[in-house]
Write an enzyme that holds these catalytic residues in place. Sequence first.
Site, PDB file in Angstrom:
ATOM      1  N   SER A   1     -11.658   0.709  -0.648  1.00  0.00           N
ATOM      2  CA  SER A   1     -11.265   1.531  -0.199  1.00  0.00           C
ATOM      3  C   SER A   1     -11.252   2.809  -0.481  1.00  0.00           C
ATOM      4  CB  SER A   1      -9.615   1.951  -0.914  1.00  0.00           C
ATOM      5  OG  SER A   1      -9.146   3.296  -0.433  1.00  0.00           O
TER       6      SER A   1
HETATM    7  N1  LIG Z   1      -4.229   9.245   3.756  1.00  0.00           N
HETATM    8  C1  LIG Z   1      -3.661   7.690   2.414  1.00  0.00           C
HETATM    9  C2  LIG Z   1      -4.793   6.863   3.199  1.00  0.00           C
HETATM   10  C3  LIG Z   1      -4.117   5.768   2.654  1.00  0.00           C
HETATM   11  C4  LIG Z   1      -4.842   4.647   3.201  1.00  0.00           C
HETATM   12  O1  LIG Z   1      -4.826   4.203   4.549  1.00  0.00           O
HETATM   13  N2  LIG Z   1      -4.906   3.173   2.841  1.00  0.00           N
HETATM   14  C5  LIG Z   1      -5.800   2.072   2.951  1.00  0.00           C
HETATM   15  C6  LIG Z   1      -6.836   1.324   2.100  1.00  0.00           C
HETATM   16  S1  LIG Z   1      -8.698   2.796   2.646  1.00  0.00           S
HETATM   17  C7  LIG Z   1      -4.047   1.376   2.742  1.00  0.00           C
HETATM   18  O2  LIG Z   1      -3.366   1.371   1.952  1.00  0.00           O
HETATM   19  N3  LIG Z   1      -3.660   0.779   3.943  1.00  0.00           N
HETATM   20  C8  LIG Z   1      -2.594  -0.273   3.759  1.00  0.00           C
HETATM   21  C9  LIG Z   1      -1.189   0.275   4.506  1.00  0.00           C
HETATM   22  O3  LIG Z   1      -1.505   1.334   5.314  1.00  0.00           O
HETATM   23  O4  LIG Z   1      -0.343  -0.752   4.737  1.00  0.00           O
HETATM   24  C10 LIG Z   1      -5.128   8.717   1.783  1.00  0.00           C
HETATM   25  O5  LIG Z   1      -6.252   9.433   1.075  1.00  0.00           O
HETATM   26  O6  LIG Z   1      -4.593   8.428   0.227  1.00  0.00           O
END
Ligand SMILES: N[C@@H](CCC(=O)N[C@@H](CS)C(=O)NCC(=O)O)C(=O)O
Length: 222
Positions: free
Chosen positions: A12
């Site tokens: 990630s």
């Molecule tokens: N803006 C957030 C984005 C976090 C994000 O979308 N992470 C993704 C993985 S890269 C995630 O957790 N996706 C799973 C979900 O949204 O349920 C940050 O910078 O922490």
Amino acid sequence: MTKVTLYGLDASPPVRAVLMTLKALDLNYDYVLVNILAGEHLAPHYIEKNPQHTVPTLEDNGHFLWDSHAIMPYLVDKYAKNGALYPKDAYQRAIVNQRLHFDSGMMFIGALRNIVRPLLFMNETEIPQSRINALDEVYGFVETFLAENDYVAGMELTIADFSFVSTLTSLETFLEIDASKYGKLTAWLERMKQLPYYDEANGSGVAQFSGLMRSKNFTIVP
Ligand SMILES: N[C@@H](CCC(=O)N[C@@H](CS)C(=O)NCC(=O)O)C(=O)O
């Protein structure tokens, strides 16, 4: 001794940005793997910590905080010996904040997630060319930010560089950064790769990310 806990996985990009911050600050931390590909982020015990069920999440002294763009400023404000990574000067700090918002909105959601989500979670294998064109626009903006700077928010390394490098090296899976077109961006990337913690905090995770994406055998369509 201070010890925080980071929840996430190396593939990630925003997790990698926080890992770079932890390393730069030389902080002690525990790392708890949350495999979002196996749905672990949807487990009730994780949603209790972060109802938005994203990675990264930080735990510090019983408090939970998520979104890398909130976690990194918090870590520097709370634990840095000096404020260089997130300057105290109002204008300098505002520039870093602008870059963090650019990463959050334009690079991560607008460019990267638009491509990755359909591949990972909707079983799509075709990427419309228009989504790839958005990456070229992003590279162009970053080249402009670097026109008179060594780092993305000025002459010094900041947390904005950690956000940018984690996202941009992931975007490269889909569109290589053309050194003849984006000379400043290419030179900055090389500078970032010289950081002693780069490989551990970003390099190996981006290789995992790229391998995962390539395993989807995607094609780019007009
Ligand atoms: N803006 C957030 C984005 C976090 C994000 O979308 N992470 C993704 C993985 S890269 C995630 O957790 N996706 C799973 C979900 O949204 O349920 C940050 O910078 O922490």
